[in-house]
Design an enzyme around this catalytic site. Structure first.
Site, PDB file in Angstrom:
ATOM      1  N   LYS A  34       0.837  -1.223   0.000  1.00 30.02           N
ATOM      2  CA  LYS A  34       0.000   0.000   0.000  1.00 30.02           C
ATOM      3  C   LYS A  34       0.863   1.261   0.000  1.00 30.02           C
ATOM      4  O   LYS A  34       0.641   2.172  -0.801  1.00 30.02           O
ATOM      5  CB  LYS A  34      -0.928  -0.040   1.221  1.00 30.02           C
ATOM      6  CG  LYS A  34      -1.682   1.239   1.521  1.00 30.02           C
ATOM      7  CD  LYS A  34      -2.785   1.009   2.524  1.00 30.02           C
ATOM      8  CE  LYS A  34      -2.463   1.426   3.945  1.00 30.02           C
ATOM      9  NZ  LYS A  34      -2.257   2.853   4.185  1.00 30.02           N
ATOM     10  N   ARG A  40       3.037   5.847  -3.228  1.00 33.21           N
ATOM     11  CA  ARG A  40       4.197   6.642  -3.645  1.00 33.21           C
ATOM     12  C   ARG A  40       4.453   6.487  -5.134  1.00 33.21           C
ATOM     13  O   ARG A  40       4.738   7.452  -5.842  1.00 33.21           O
ATOM     14  CB  ARG A  40       5.432   6.215  -2.846  1.00 33.21           C
ATOM     15  CG  ARG A  40       5.386   6.767  -1.411  1.00 33.21           C
ATOM     16  CD  ARG A  40       6.315   6.009  -0.499  1.00 33.21           C
ATOM     17  NE  ARG A  40       6.375   6.556   0.841  1.00 33.21           N
ATOM     18  CZ  ARG A  40       5.420   6.406   1.777  1.00 33.21           C
ATOM     19  NH1 ARG A  40       4.306   5.746   1.497  1.00 33.21           N
ATOM     20  NH2 ARG A  40       5.573   6.930   2.981  1.00 33.21           N
ATOM     21  N   ARG A  85      -8.909  13.584  11.409  1.00 31.24           N
ATOM     22  CA  ARG A  85      -7.481  13.240  11.645  1.00 31.24           C
ATOM     23  C   ARG A  85      -6.591  14.489  11.589  1.00 31.24           C
ATOM     24  O   ARG A  85      -6.886  15.437  10.863  1.00 31.24           O
ATOM     25  CB  ARG A  85      -7.057  12.172  10.637  1.00 31.24           C
ATOM     26  CG  ARG A  85      -7.890  10.920  10.916  1.00 31.24           C
ATOM     27  CD  ARG A  85      -7.519   9.752  10.102  1.00 31.24           C
ATOM     28  NE  ARG A  85      -6.189   9.272  10.359  1.00 31.24           N
ATOM     29  CZ  ARG A  85      -5.626   8.287   9.667  1.00 31.24           C
ATOM     30  NH1 ARG A  85      -6.297   7.716   8.687  1.00 31.24           N
ATOM     31  NH2 ARG A  85      -4.411   7.881   9.944  1.00 31.24           N
ATOM     32  N   SER A  95       6.636  10.118  11.651  1.00 34.21           N
ATOM     33  CA  SER A  95       5.551   9.849  10.703  1.00 34.21           C
ATOM     34  C   SER A  95       6.086   9.905   9.285  1.00 34.21           C
ATOM     35  O   SER A  95       6.553  10.954   8.818  1.00 34.21           O
ATOM     36  CB  SER A  95       4.426  10.875  10.863  1.00 34.21           C
ATOM     37  OG  SER A  95       3.586  10.827   9.732  1.00 34.21           O
ATOM     38  N   ASP A 134       1.308  -0.123  12.070  1.00 30.01           N
ATOM     39  CA  ASP A 134       0.026  -0.584  11.510  1.00 30.01           C
ATOM     40  C   ASP A 134      -0.393  -1.957  12.026  1.00 30.01           C
ATOM     41  O   ASP A 134      -1.479  -2.437  11.694  1.00 30.01           O
ATOM     42  CB  ASP A 134       0.104  -0.622   9.972  1.00 30.01           C
ATOM     43  CG  ASP A 134       0.111   0.783   9.378  1.00 30.01           C
ATOM     44  OD1 ASP A 134      -0.377   1.717  10.047  1.00 30.01           O
ATOM     45  OD2 ASP A 134       0.618   0.941   8.252  1.00 30.01           O
ATOM     46  N   LYS A 179      -5.052   7.062  14.153  1.00 27.97           N
ATOM     47  CA  LYS A 179      -5.141   6.246  12.927  1.00 27.97           C
ATOM     48  C   LYS A 179      -6.589   6.233  12.418  1.00 27.97           C
ATOM     49  O   LYS A 179      -7.372   7.091  12.774  1.00 27.97           O
ATOM     50  CB  LYS A 179      -4.613   4.840  13.217  1.00 27.97           C
ATOM     51  CG  LYS A 179      -3.120   4.830  13.536  1.00 27.97           C
ATOM     52  CD  LYS A 179      -2.317   5.260  12.325  1.00 27.97           C
ATOM     53  CE  LYS A 179      -0.846   5.423  12.615  1.00 27.97           C
ATOM     54  NZ  LYS A 179      -0.117   6.004  11.489  1.00 27.97           N
ATOM     55  N   ARG A 214      -7.061   3.666  17.777  1.00 25.09           N
ATOM     56  CA  ARG A 214      -6.848   2.207  17.801  1.00 25.09           C
ATOM     57  C   ARG A 214      -6.647   1.665  19.209  1.00 25.09           C
ATOM     58  O   ARG A 214      -6.869   0.477  19.423  1.00 25.09           O
ATOM     59  CB  ARG A 214      -5.685   1.809  16.887  1.00 25.09           C
ATOM     60  CG  ARG A 214      -6.127   1.763  15.435  1.00 25.09           C
ATOM     61  CD  ARG A 214      -5.154   1.034  14.537  1.00 25.09           C
ATOM     62  NE  ARG A 214      -5.707   1.027  13.181  1.00 25.09           N
ATOM     63  CZ  ARG A 214      -5.001   1.121  12.078  1.00 25.09           C
ATOM     64  NH1 ARG A 214      -3.687   1.230  12.139  1.00 25.09           N
ATOM     65  NH2 ARG A 214      -5.597   1.099  10.897  1.00 25.09           N
ATOM     66  N   ARG A 240      -8.088  -2.296   9.320  1.00 25.58           N
ATOM     67  CA  ARG A 240      -7.177  -3.219  10.027  1.00 25.58           C
ATOM     68  C   ARG A 240      -7.844  -3.835  11.252  1.00 25.58           C
ATOM     69  O   ARG A 240      -7.561  -4.972  11.625  1.00 25.58           O
ATOM     70  CB  ARG A 240      -5.887  -2.506  10.416  1.00 25.58           C
ATOM     71  CG  ARG A 240      -5.111  -2.019   9.203  1.00 25.58           C
ATOM     72  CD  ARG A 240      -3.665  -1.760   9.496  1.00 25.58           C
ATOM     73  NE  ARG A 240      -3.077  -0.933   8.448  1.00 25.58           N
ATOM     74  CZ  ARG A 240      -2.637  -1.385   7.277  1.00 25.58           C
ATOM     75  NH1 ARG A 240      -2.705  -2.661   6.986  1.00 25.58           N
ATOM     76  NH2 ARG A 240      -2.133  -0.551   6.387  1.00 25.58           N
TER      77      ARG A 240
END
Ligand code: S3P
Length: 446
Positions: A29, A34, A129, A177, A327, A354, A358, A400
């Site tokens: 991903k 990118r 976010r 990050s 993740d 996230k 989470r 996820r």
């Protein structure tokens, strides 16, 4: 949609990128995002094989089309006609980034470099976010950008005359990050000199590796810093075969580790050291997990992974390791619940920013299937060896979390129902088919 999971057979077999007639692991991903975006900034035609065709990459491709970029995607190969750093055309319609913070943060960096006016928006979840982490440093570089309260999407970029470059800066990020780092590296392509970005811990360095392969002078004097010079030549197009996504493979890794009788090979998986913290943790827990180095593509190491059912013990996860498995915490929590002894996760407050909070989501949703998790400010504590019960969970709009709950369901003593599980398609199309082909028992219900 609801995903219903029941106990199945052990998880056995091989999953990879090239399974003939079988179901495949998805392409990476982070690298897909990118590759699509950087290819648009290059001069000429790029070819990206094993591109992840899923919700979070489709939103980026649609935004690129709105900006005038020509691309085609056939059978997981993405072809992009790149027109260079100043080739985006302004579009009065907002660029919709869906649930994808990667799309919003990376695209904002590229737009900052290009100088075109644009509005970036997203789903209700994405609007919550934090975007101040990119907005503030971009403003310091001279990017004309505004956000609601300077903190959240929608983001509004005004036209900037490209004959006046952005100001090169040295940044000290307050959180590790890769999304923020990448946003600033992309903006720095149009700066008036050398920019430096320092992180408190080292995040995945896919951007540095890919930009280097495109001819950009970008280097890491140490593991916490990256230095970039604005290119004097156009970026070279990409010709790249992406590896399978380690973060997707992680669900099969944990499923095999905790399901008696399991034995799985996962082939052609990316093993960038900024992504594979889970491998170290699982090995520390006594998990039978081995990596066999295979190849390097555009600077990224690729391996086959062998994993077998194992008796796991609890572990402590903290410090820099957290960033290298950022993740993987939803699925790691499932492994920790089954392991013998206590698991403590610290220094992980980034998990609150996230696709869901989470830490809270892990605590709440695991409690619905009988697993008690203690919430702390910057992590959680699990006393392992708890039986997994059946029950109904909600995935909080988090792909996820949905997949972690499905893996828990494989080992529960009765049916687990996951509401809103269609979110899985955001990053792992064919998750259910692939798991079922290896022995699981999962079914979609309306
Ligand atoms: C990503 C970086 C990580 C990760 C996300 C993808 C990337 O986010 O959680 O899924 O592709 O750069 P942060 O960099 O914000 O931690």
């Amino acid at each position: 949609m609801k995903l219903v999971v029941q106990t199945g057979d052990p998880i056995r077999g091989t999953a990879g990128l090239y399974a003939e007639g079988g179901f495949r692991l998805p392409g990476d991903k982070s690298l897909s995002h990118r590759a699509a975006l950087f290819a648009a900034l290059a001069q000429g035609e790029s070819q990206v094989e094993n591109f992840l065709d899923s919700g979070v990459t489709q939103v980026l491709l649609t935004c690129l089309r709105q900006l005038g970029v020509q691309w085609q995607l056939y059978d997981r190969t993405l072809i992009v006609q790149g027109g260079g750093l100043d080739s985006f055309s302004a579009n009065s319609e907002p660029l919709f980034c869906g649930n994808s913070a990667t799309t919003m943060r990376l695209l904002t960096g590229a737009l900052a470099a290009s100088g075109v006016a644009a509005t970036l928006d997203g789903s209700a979840g994405l609007r919550t976010r934090p975007m101040d982490r990119i907005v503030m440093p971009l403003i310091a570089m001279g990017v004309p950008i505004q956000a609601s309260d300077q903190r959240k999407a929608p983001l509004q970029l005004s036209f900037r005359d490209r004959s006046k470059p952005l100001q090169a800066r040295e940044f000290f990020l307050s959180q590790a990050s890769a999304q923020v780092k990448t946003c600033l590296l992309l903006a720095a392509l149009s700066a008036d000199g050398t920019s430096v970005i320092n992180e408190p811990a080292s995040s995945r360095d896919h951007t540095e590796r890919m930009l280097r392969s495109m001819g950009v002078e970008v280097y890491q004097p140490n593991s916490l810093s990256v230095v970039i010079k604005p290119p004097s030549q156009p970026l070279k197009p990409l010709r790249i075969k992406l590896p399978a996504d380690f973060s997707a493979a992680a669900f099969l890794i944990v499923a095999a580790l905790i399901t008696p009788g399991s034995d799985v090979w996962l082939t052609d998986v990316g093993i960038n050291s900024g992504r594979t913290g889970l491998v170290e943790v699982i090995q520390d827990m006594g998990g039978k997990l081995e990596l066999f180095y295979k190849d390097n593509q555009a600077g990224e190491d690729i391996a086959d992974i062998h994993v077998q059912f194992s008796a796991l013990r609890g572990v402590k996860v903290q410090g820099d390791l957290v960033v290298r498995m950022i993740d993987e915490f939803p699925i790691f929590a499932v492994a920790a619940a089954v392991a013998d002894g206590q698991t403590v996760v610290k220094d992980a407050s980034e998990l609150r920013f996230k696709e869901s909070d989470r830490i809270k989501a892990i605590v709440q949703q695991l409690s619905h299937i009988g697993i008690s998790v203690i919430e702390t400010e910057d992590g959680f504590i699990i006393n392992g060896g708890q039986p997994i019960n059946g029950g109904q969970v909600d995935c909080d709009g988090d792909h996820r979390l949905a997949m972690a709950m499905a893996v828990a369901g494989i080992n529960s003593n009765s049916q687990v129902q996951i509401n809103g599980a269609e979110m899985i398609n955001e990053s792992f199309p064919h998750f259910v088919d692939l798991f079922n082909s290896l022995g699981a028992n999962m079914a979609w219900q309306l």
